[in-house]
Scaffold this motif. Structure first.
Motif, PDB file in Angstrom:
ATOM      1  N   GLN A   1     -59.428  31.129 -89.822  1.00 38.45           N
ATOM      2  CA  GLN A   1     -59.606  32.003 -88.657  1.00 38.45           C
ATOM      3  C   GLN A   1     -60.793  31.582 -87.803  1.00 38.45           C
ATOM      4  OE1 GLN A   1     -56.510  32.982 -89.186  1.00 38.45           O
ATOM      5  NE2 GLN A   1     -57.058  34.946 -88.276  1.00 38.45           N
ATOM      6  N   GLY A   2     -61.619  30.668 -88.329  1.00 36.62           N
ATOM      7  CA  GLY A   2     -62.744  30.154 -87.573  1.00 36.62           C
ATOM      8  C   GLY A   2     -64.025  30.141 -88.380  1.00 36.62           C
ATOM      9  N   ALA A   3     -64.324  29.005 -89.006  1.00 41.70           N
ATOM     10  CA  ALA A   3     -65.565  28.882 -89.780  1.00 41.70           C
ATOM     11  C   ALA A   3     -65.826  27.417 -90.072  1.00 41.70           C
ATOM     12  CB  ALA A   3     -65.480  29.660 -91.102  1.00 41.70           C
TER      13      ALA A   3
ATOM     14  N   SER B   1     -64.854  44.401 -84.546  1.00 41.86           N
ATOM     15  CA  SER B   1     -65.227  42.982 -84.517  1.00 41.86           C
ATOM     16  C   SER B   1     -64.149  42.089 -85.128  1.00 41.86           C
ATOM     17  CB  SER B   1     -66.558  42.763 -85.251  1.00 41.86           C
ATOM     18  OG  SER B   1     -66.389  42.850 -86.658  1.00 41.86           O
ATOM     19  N   ILE B   2     -63.273  42.661 -85.940  1.00 45.98           N
ATOM     20  CA  ILE B   2     -62.186  41.872 -86.536  1.00 45.98           C
ATOM     21  C   ILE B   2     -60.816  42.285 -85.976  1.00 45.98           C
ATOM     22  CG2 ILE B   2     -63.471  41.344 -88.645  1.00 45.98           C
ATOM     23  CD1 ILE B   2     -61.882  43.534 -90.082  1.00 45.98           C
ATOM     24  N   GLY B   3     -60.845  43.088 -84.918  1.00 48.09           N
ATOM     25  CA  GLY B   3     -59.612  43.453 -84.243  1.00 48.09           C
ATOM     26  C   GLY B   3     -58.722  44.402 -85.011  1.00 48.09           C
ATOM     27  N   ARG B   4     -59.309  45.285 -85.788  1.00 48.67           N
ATOM     28  CA  ARG B   4     -58.527  46.227 -86.590  1.00 48.67           C
ATOM     29  C   ARG B   4     -58.962  47.655 -86.283  1.00 48.67           C
ATOM     30  NH1 ARG B   4     -56.543  43.095 -91.199  1.00 48.67           N
ATOM     31  NH2 ARG B   4     -55.592  44.983 -92.053  1.00 48.67           N
ATOM     32  N   GLU B   5     -58.118  48.614 -86.631  1.00 52.28           N
ATOM     33  CA  GLU B   5     -58.401  50.035 -86.464  1.00 52.28           C
ATOM     34  C   GLU B   5     -58.903  50.622 -87.777  1.00 52.28           C
ATOM     35  OE1 GLU B   5     -58.238  51.753 -83.678  1.00 52.28           O
ATOM     36  OE2 GLU B   5     -57.485  50.051 -82.492  1.00 52.28           O
ATOM     37  N   VAL B   6     -59.871  51.518 -87.687  1.00 55.18           N
ATOM     38  CA  VAL B   6     -60.464  52.097 -88.899  1.00 55.18           C
ATOM     39  C   VAL B   6     -59.409  52.799 -89.746  1.00 55.18           C
ATOM     40  CG1 VAL B   6     -62.088  53.811 -89.794  1.00 55.18           C
ATOM     41  CG2 VAL B   6     -62.760  52.321 -87.887  1.00 55.18           C
TER      42      VAL B   6
ATOM     43  N   ASN C   1     -56.854  42.534-107.575  1.00 52.95           N
ATOM     44  CA  ASN C   1     -56.330  42.762-106.234  1.00 52.95           C
ATOM     45  C   ASN C   1     -57.194  42.030-105.225  1.00 52.95           C
ATOM     46  OD1 ASN C   1     -55.670  45.583-107.711  1.00 52.95           O
ATOM     47  ND2 ASN C   1     -54.155  45.212-106.116  1.00 52.95           N
ATOM     48  N   ALA C   2     -56.588  41.644-104.113  1.00 57.97           N
ATOM     49  CA  ALA C   2     -57.319  41.160-102.945  1.00 57.97           C
ATOM     50  C   ALA C   2     -57.091  42.166-101.822  1.00 57.97           C
ATOM     51  CB  ALA C   2     -56.836  39.782-102.531  1.00 57.97           C
ATOM     52  N   LEU C   3     -58.193  42.638-101.233  1.00 54.42           N
ATOM     53  CA  LEU C   3     -58.105  43.685-100.213  1.00 54.42           C
ATOM     54  C   LEU C   3     -59.139  43.441 -99.125  1.00 54.42           C
ATOM     55  CD1 LEU C   3     -57.891  46.622-102.761  1.00 54.42           C
ATOM     56  CD2 LEU C   3     -56.061  46.052-101.134  1.00 54.42           C
ATOM     57  N   ILE C   4     -58.734  43.656 -97.882  1.00 56.00           N
ATOM     58  CA  ILE C   4     -59.691  43.543 -96.802  1.00 56.00           C
ATOM     59  C   ILE C   4     -60.748  44.630 -96.947  1.00 56.00           C
ATOM     60  CG2 ILE C   4     -58.359  45.005 -95.202  1.00 56.00           C
ATOM     61  CD1 ILE C   4     -59.306  43.015 -92.975  1.00 56.00           C
ATOM     62  N   VAL C   5     -61.991  44.300 -96.565  1.00 52.73           N
ATOM     63  CA  VAL C   5     -63.086  45.243 -96.732  1.00 52.73           C
ATOM     64  C   VAL C   5     -63.804  45.434 -95.403  1.00 52.73           C
ATOM     65  CG1 VAL C   5     -64.781  43.488 -97.451  1.00 52.73           C
ATOM     66  CG2 VAL C   5     -65.057  45.874 -98.196  1.00 52.73           C
TER      67      VAL C   5
ATOM     68  N   GLN D   1     -61.879  40.727 -99.143  1.00 59.64           N
ATOM     69  CA  GLN D   1     -61.592  39.833 -98.025  1.00 59.64           C
ATOM     70  C   GLN D   1     -62.538  40.168 -96.876  1.00 59.64           C
ATOM     71  OE1 GLN D   1     -58.227  40.501 -95.490  1.00 59.64           O
ATOM     72  NE2 GLN D   1     -57.552  38.372 -95.640  1.00 59.64           N
ATOM     73  N   VAL D   2     -63.496  39.284 -96.654  1.00 60.52           N
ATOM     74  CA  VAL D   2     -64.508  39.455 -95.605  1.00 60.52           C
ATOM     75  C   VAL D   2     -64.093  38.593 -94.421  1.00 60.52           C
ATOM     76  CG1 VAL D   2     -66.933  39.147 -95.017  1.00 60.52           C
ATOM     77  CG2 VAL D   2     -66.293  39.924 -97.318  1.00 60.52           C
ATOM     78  N   MET D   3     -63.852  39.223 -93.278  1.00 62.81           N
ATOM     79  CA  MET D   3     -63.317  38.489 -92.130  1.00 62.81           C
ATOM     80  C   MET D   3     -64.393  38.036 -91.145  1.00 62.81           C
ATOM     81  SD  MET D   3     -60.193  38.229 -92.932  1.00 62.81           S
ATOM     82  CE  MET D   3     -59.585  37.482 -91.432  1.00 62.81           C
ATOM     83  N   ASP D   4     -65.458  38.794 -90.983  1.00 66.98           N
ATOM     84  CA  ASP D   4     -66.537  38.396 -90.085  1.00 66.98           C
ATOM     85  C   ASP D   4     -67.607  37.689 -90.910  1.00 66.98           C
ATOM     86  OD1 ASP D   4     -68.585  38.062 -88.291  1.00 66.98           O
ATOM     87  OD2 ASP D   4     -68.604  40.135 -87.580  1.00 66.98           O
ATOM     88  N   LEU D   5     -67.582  36.360 -90.905  1.00 68.13           N
ATOM     89  CA  LEU D   5     -68.459  35.589 -91.783  1.00 68.13           C
ATOM     90  C   LEU D   5     -69.873  35.441 -91.222  1.00 68.13           C
ATOM     91  CD1 LEU D   5     -65.987  32.846 -93.051  1.00 68.13           C
ATOM     92  CD2 LEU D   5     -66.513  35.085 -94.033  1.00 68.13           C
ATOM     93  N   ASP D   6     -70.097  35.941 -90.020  1.00 66.40           N
ATOM     94  CA  ASP D   6     -71.456  35.929 -89.458  1.00 66.40           C
ATOM     95  C   ASP D   6     -72.221  37.209 -89.781  1.00 66.40           C
ATOM     96  OD1 ASP D   6     -71.230  33.390 -88.187  1.00 66.40           O
ATOM     97  OD2 ASP D   6     -70.021  34.332 -86.610  1.00 66.40           O
ATOM     98  N   ASP D   7     -71.530  38.196 -90.320  1.00 64.67           N
ATOM     99  CA  ASP D   7     -72.135  39.503 -90.592  1.00 64.67           C
ATOM    100  C   ASP D   7     -72.655  39.555 -92.032  1.00 64.67           C
ATOM    101  OD1 ASP D   7     -72.889  42.138 -90.704  1.00 64.67           O
ATOM    102  OD2 ASP D   7     -70.899  42.973 -90.260  1.00 64.67           O
ATOM    103  N   LEU D   8     -73.816  38.932 -92.253  1.00 63.45           N
ATOM    104  CA  LEU D   8     -74.382  38.908 -93.605  1.00 63.45           C
ATOM    105  C   LEU D   8     -74.910  40.277 -94.023  1.00 63.45           C
ATOM    106  CD1 LEU D   8     -76.235  35.473 -93.620  1.00 63.45           C
ATOM    107  CD2 LEU D   8     -73.897  36.003 -94.348  1.00 63.45           C
TER     108      LEU D   8
END
Length: 307
Positions: free
Chosen positions: A11-13, A247-252, A228-232, A285-292
């Protein structure tokens, strides 16, 4: 409950970004750093600066980390010949001092195969079964002996079956939603079964199938790790959750239904419900890899309550 960081670099890294996240994951006490194995972005992401290869990445991380385990969810069986894959994984395991795990799947994303000229065969699952037999067979062959295999799709003749991994047995992960063949292959070859992006109800059902398949071949069902693998997407307050979701284009609301989202307490509670149906490991699953700061919050407010 083990918590592992799972990334989607297609996705970009860059490698430098992945190194930063892996080192932060190690410093923050997470159990492992895993990455996907894809060569093409998905959805609306720009995918810049372009794809990185999973096993080249893990080889670099093997030399630049010390404790954290390293692996793939999942290596695409269509990308690599099984004999070559066995060499690659064994070498990275040696480079890491025995910290590698191999998630191996059939491959599914046809567009990335077209984009990079990779054959996309129809018989992917049957090929995966032969790949598992070959990779595990090569590693299990006693040094000084040879390994041969005469399959429908792959043939090996008098292979020296070298190199060997540093570990006496590299953990094998198999995953997916298939009701029959996936549990059977898991029971035959895997040390861990991973179910990605599934509800608690579907998780309980699929774990049950895998447990039954293990017992059918004479294994104790509890010998397997179930994960399990789950988006966080976690925040200290509603505004922070909303910002991270945007920031990851998703709805809460959607993330709360389909992943681990909300306050630390909400996420701890939901992880506990996955634990109640048999999961002992979660890949975040961490999608924003700049958000440490997200990783730090997960460590201090979620992992601390589960360890």
């Amino acid at each position: 409950m083990d918590l592992r960081i799972f990334t989607e670099p297609q996705q970009g890294a860059s490698y430098e970004t992945l190194l930063t996240v892996a080192k932060a994951s190690e410093d923050l006490g997470f159990d492992a750093f895993f990455r996907s194995d894809h060569y093409l972005k998905m959805g609306s992401a720009d995918g810049l600066p372009g794809p990185t290869d999973a096993w080249i990445t893990l080889a670099g991380l093997a030399r630049e980390t010390k404790r954290i385990r390293l692996g793939t969810l999942m290596t695409a069986g269509t990308f690599r010949l099984p004999g070559v894959l066995a060499i690659q994984v064994a070498q990275v395991d040696q480079m890491s001092g025995g910290r590698v795990e191999l998630g191996l799947g059939a491959g599914w994303f046809e567009e990335e195969h077209k984009a990079y000229g990779i054959p996309f065969p129809k018989e992917k699952f049957a090929r995966l079964e032969e790949q598992l037999a070959i990779v595990t067979g090569l590693w299990a062959t006693e040094t000084g002996r040879t390994f041969s295999y005469d399959g429908t799709y792959y043939q090996l003749t008098d292979s020296p079956a070298l190199p060997k991994p540093a570990q006496s047995k590299v953990p094998i992960l198999i995953g997916g939603h298939g009701a029959k063949r996936t549990p059977r292959l898991t029971a035959q070859y895997a040390d861990e079964f991973n179910l990605p992006f599934a509800s608690i109800e579907d998780t309980e059902r699929q774990f049950g199938r895998v447990r039954a398949a293990a017992e059918a071949v004479g294994r104790k069902a509890d010998d397997l790790v179930y994960s399990n693998a789950l988006i966080v997407c976690v925040g200290k307050d509603d505004a922070e959750v909303a910002r991270r979701a945007a920031s990851i284009g998703r709805e809460v609301g959607e993330l709360k239904v389909n992943g681990l989202a909300g306050s630390p307490a909400e996420v701890v509670d939901k992880i506990g419900r996955y634990g109640a149906v048999g999961a002992s490991r979660i890949y975040l699953q961490v999608m924003d890899l700049d958000d440490l700061d997200h990783l730090e919050l997960l460590s201090s407010q979620v992992q601390s309550q589960l360890s």
